[in-house]
Design a protein around this motif. Structure first.
Motif, PDB file in Angstrom:
ATOM      1  N   LYS A   4       0.837  -1.200   0.000  1.00  0.00           N
ATOM      2  CA  LYS A   4       0.000   0.000   0.000  1.00  0.00           C
ATOM      3  C   LYS A   4       0.872   1.251   0.000  1.00  0.00           C
ATOM      4  O   LYS A   4       1.973   1.269   0.548  1.00  0.00           O
ATOM      5  CB  LYS A   4      -0.935   0.014   1.210  1.00  0.00           C
ATOM      6  N   THR A  15      -4.999  12.165  -9.466  1.00  0.00           N
ATOM      7  CA  THR A  15      -6.012  11.151  -9.726  1.00  0.00           C
ATOM      8  C   THR A  15      -5.363   9.864 -10.201  1.00  0.00           C
ATOM      9  O   THR A  15      -4.226   9.858 -10.671  1.00  0.00           O
ATOM     10  CB  THR A  15      -7.010  11.622 -10.803  1.00  0.00           C
ATOM     11  N   VAL A  16      -6.104   8.773 -10.064  1.00  0.00           N
ATOM     12  CA  VAL A  16      -5.690   7.488 -10.629  1.00  0.00           C
ATOM     13  C   VAL A  16      -6.151   7.454 -12.086  1.00  0.00           C
ATOM     14  O   VAL A  16      -7.304   7.781 -12.379  1.00  0.00           O
ATOM     15  CB  VAL A  16      -6.313   6.318  -9.843  1.00  0.00           C
ATOM     16  N   VAL A 124      -6.539  -0.062  -7.340  1.00  0.00           N
ATOM     17  CA  VAL A 124      -7.886   0.270  -6.864  1.00  0.00           C
ATOM     18  C   VAL A 124      -8.892  -0.540  -7.677  1.00  0.00           C
ATOM     19  O   VAL A 124      -8.611  -0.977  -8.799  1.00  0.00           O
ATOM     20  CB  VAL A 124      -8.177   1.779  -6.992  1.00  0.00           C
ATOM     21  N   ARG A 131      -9.728   1.681 -14.023  1.00  0.00           N
ATOM     22  CA  ARG A 131      -9.477   2.240 -12.690  1.00  0.00           C
ATOM     23  C   ARG A 131      -9.401   3.770 -12.716  1.00  0.00           C
ATOM     24  O   ARG A 131      -9.098   4.394 -11.711  1.00  0.00           O
ATOM     25  CB  ARG A 131      -8.175   1.663 -12.124  1.00  0.00           C
ATOM     26  N   THR A 133     -10.076   7.744 -12.697  1.00  0.00           N
ATOM     27  CA  THR A 133     -10.958   8.743 -12.106  1.00  0.00           C
ATOM     28  C   THR A 133     -11.562   9.582 -13.225  1.00  0.00           C
ATOM     29  O   THR A 133     -10.840  10.106 -14.072  1.00  0.00           O
ATOM     30  CB  THR A 133     -10.169   9.664 -11.160  1.00  0.00           C
ATOM     31  N   GLY A 140     -15.075   5.874 -10.820  1.00  0.00           N
ATOM     32  CA  GLY A 140     -13.707   5.610 -10.394  1.00  0.00           C
ATOM     33  C   GLY A 140     -13.411   6.222  -9.043  1.00  0.00           C
ATOM     34  O   GLY A 140     -14.280   6.842  -8.414  1.00  0.00           O
ATOM     35  N   PRO A 141     -12.182   6.066  -8.565  1.00  0.00           N
ATOM     36  CA  PRO A 141     -11.825   6.591  -7.239  1.00  0.00           C
ATOM     37  C   PRO A 141     -11.834   8.118  -7.216  1.00  0.00           C
ATOM     38  O   PRO A 141     -11.594   8.767  -8.234  1.00  0.00           O
ATOM     39  CB  PRO A 141     -10.419   6.043  -7.011  1.00  0.00           C
ATOM     40  N   ALA A 142     -12.114   8.672  -6.048  1.00  0.00           N
ATOM     41  CA  ALA A 142     -12.086  10.127  -5.883  1.00  0.00           C
ATOM     42  C   ALA A 142     -10.645  10.627  -6.015  1.00  0.00           C
ATOM     43  O   ALA A 142      -9.693   9.867  -5.810  1.00  0.00           O
ATOM     44  CB  ALA A 142     -12.644  10.517  -4.522  1.00  0.00           C
ATOM     45  N   LEU A 144      -7.143  12.072  -4.994  1.00  0.00           N
ATOM     46  CA  LEU A 144      -6.429  11.720  -3.770  1.00  0.00           C
ATOM     47  C   LEU A 144      -6.627  12.757  -2.669  1.00  0.00           C
ATOM     48  O   LEU A 144      -6.689  13.958  -2.937  1.00  0.00           O
ATOM     49  CB  LEU A 144      -4.934  11.564  -4.060  1.00  0.00           C
ATOM     50  N   ASP A 148      -5.144   8.855   2.368  1.00  0.00           N
ATOM     51  CA  ASP A 148      -5.667   7.751   1.553  1.00  0.00           C
ATOM     52  C   ASP A 148      -4.643   6.620   1.490  1.00  0.00           C
ATOM     53  O   ASP A 148      -3.426   6.850   1.489  1.00  0.00           O
ATOM     54  CB  ASP A 148      -5.971   8.216   0.128  1.00  0.00           C
ATOM     55  N   LEU A 150      -3.553   3.525  -0.981  1.00  0.00           N
ATOM     56  CA  LEU A 150      -3.682   3.031  -2.347  1.00  0.00           C
ATOM     57  C   LEU A 150      -3.071   1.635  -2.432  1.00  0.00           C
ATOM     58  O   LEU A 150      -1.865   1.463  -2.180  1.00  0.00           O
ATOM     59  CB  LEU A 150      -2.956   3.955  -3.322  1.00  0.00           C
TER      60      LEU A 150
END
Length: 287
Positions: A4, A15-16, A124, A131, A133, A140-142, A144, A148, A150
């Protein structure tokens, strides 16, 4: 155990992103994905990942990350200072970051968007096969936030010393030349407007984002004041809103729109658009 990364500093917008969420425009879902796709692919290759693995895309101010196990990371895209626990580390090459150490990606010195690839990829959960954003739809994920966690996937069985140590990263543009094919609504504009579009120098607006590159410059006059019903929009579409200044749609663009599209920019030119800072000169060239 899954490795992680803890987000120590999220930066202005991190962002991812991966290769994008393709094939869902008919459902109103944009492509999303890394704006500078060549930079993403190169960072992944240097990290020993598949080219489309998920990475982090930072905007202007970088970010800081702390792995919970020894991890190889690559920082590429827009050039910036890189440190590990305050000690200088290479940009554009694999960096072995010890468990508990802080990798700090500084502000971009040229360009706008920096990419951080972790060996194994950012893992994620995917949504609709990606994946990424998506800032427009919220899929997708918010973006960062501090604290957080990851998850990182399993790295390929490649020794860090066997990975490449340099790469020909393209320089961010000092002038952005966008090859554009006129249509499908070029006939909505006067002949003077079309000449202006293909000859004037615009500049990148501070209001640009992942949805679109907005420009400042001469307004393009329509032939009439009518309105179009909403129609499908594609990546690279150059839409002209009521103020007359062209907007180039990027990866988080809406899938439909009602303002006329004067031209479409070739997709391969959009990576340079992703790295063009506000104030950069922009010209549209006939394709």
């Amino acid at each position: 155990m899954t490795a992680k990364l803890t987000v120590v500093r999220p930066g202005a917008l991190t962002t991812v992103q991966d290769a994008g969420r393709t094939g869902h425009a008919h459902l109103g879902v944009p492509r999303s994905g890394a704006l500078d796709a060549p930079a993403m692919r190169l960072a992944n290759r240097l990290a020993g990942n598949p080219e489309g693995a998920a990475v982090l895309e930072t905007t202007l101010t970088g970010c800081a990350l702390r792995p919970d196990t020894d991890l190889t990371l690559v920082v590429g895209g827009a050039p910036c200072a890189v440190t590990v626990d305050g000690r200088p580390a290479p940009w554009g090459a694999p960096v072995r970051v010890p468990a508990g150490a802080t990798l700090d990606i500084g502000p971009a010195t040229h360009g706008l968007r920096t990419y951080v690839a972790a060996a194994g990829g950012i893992a994620v959960p995917p949504v609709l096969g990606s994946r990424s954003t998506d800032l427009l739809s919220g899929l997708g994920p918010a973006p960062l936030a501090e604290g957080d966690l990851l998850p990182v996937g399993r790295a390929a069985d490649t020794a860090p010393w066997a990975l490449p140590v340099a790469a020909p990263w393209p320089a961010p543009p000092t002038e952005l030349v966008l090859p554009a094919r006129l249509g499908p609504r070029a006939d909505w504009f006067t002949a003077t407007a079309l000449r202006t579009f293909l000859s004037a120098t615009y500049t990148v607006s501070v209001h640009s984002n992942r949805i679109g590159l907005r420009t400042e410059g001469p307004a393009l006059k329509r032939r009439s004041a009518g309105e179009l019903p909403s129609e499908g929009m594609v990546l690279g579409a150059v839409q002209v809103p009521p103020d007359g200044r062209p907007v180039v749609f990027l990866h988080d663009h809406p899938t439909t729109g009602g303002y006329p599209v004067i031209a479409v920019v070739a997709e391969e030119a959009l990576a340079a658009a992703a790295q063009a800072v506000p104030g950069t000169a922009v010209r549209f060239a006939p394709c």
